[in-house]
Design an enzyme around this catalytic site. Structure first.
Site, PDB file in Angstrom:
ATOM      1  N   PRO A   2     -20.875  -1.883   7.979  1.00  0.00           N
ATOM      2  CG  PRO A   2     -18.732  -2.798   8.116  1.00  0.00           C
ATOM      3  CD  PRO A   2     -19.466  -1.532   7.776  1.00  0.00           C
ATOM      4  CE  LYS A  33     -17.104  -2.411   3.738  1.00  0.00           C
ATOM      5  NZ  LYS A  33     -18.259  -2.280   2.918  1.00  0.00           N
ATOM      6  CB  ILE A  65     -22.083  -3.098   1.361  1.00  0.00           C
ATOM      7  CG1 ILE A  65     -23.496  -2.721   1.799  1.00  0.00           C
ATOM      8  CG2 ILE A  65     -21.939  -3.010  -0.157  1.00  0.00           C
ATOM      9  CD1 ILE A  65     -23.834  -1.255   1.594  1.00  0.00           C
ATOM     10  CG  ASN A  98     -25.707 -16.835  11.710  1.00  0.00           C
ATOM     11  OD1 ASN A  98     -25.373 -17.945  11.349  1.00  0.00           O
ATOM     12  ND2 ASN A  98     -26.484 -16.631  12.759  1.00  0.00           N
TER      13      ASN A  98
END
Length: 115
Positions: A2, A33, A65, A98
């Site tokens: 991230p 993560k 991801i 976003n």
């Protein structure tokens, strides 16, 4: 992997030294993560307005991801807005975030990709 990016009109001197570490820890916990893969990018001192006002504001992005989607994004938005309000004094109603779910084959790292 991230990556959380904050673009804000808050000046650099008002960004606490602990913000990078706090965001890393909280995003690691929220996404599941490893902290070692999380990148934080803060871009202060931007010329910005939000709703025709130059009061503190931010436009952010979270790229990952996987781990991006409706219910997760709502949870991330609450978490991240709370941190930005507490540490940068940016009200939640002056923050856009976003979200981007990236394909592992399109993300390079350590001489290869995540695919």
């Amino acid at each position: 992997m991230p990556v959380f990016t904050i673009r804000t009109n808050v000046c650099r001197d008002s960004v606490p030294d602990t913000l990078l570490s706090d965001l890393t820890k909280q995003l690691a916990k929220a996404t599941g993560k490893p902290a070692e893969y999380i990148a934080i990018h803060i871009v202060p001192d931007q010329i910005m307005s939000f709703g025709d006002s130059t009061d503190p504001c931010a436009v952010c992005s979270l790229c990952s991801i996987g781990k991006i989607g409706g219910p997760q994004n709502k949870s991330y938005t609450k978490l991240l807005c709370d941190i930005l309000t507490k540490q940068l004094n940016i009200p939640a109603n002056r923050v856009y975030i976003n979200y981007y779910d990236l394909n592992a084959a399109n993300v390079g790292w350590n001489g290869s990709t995540f695919a």
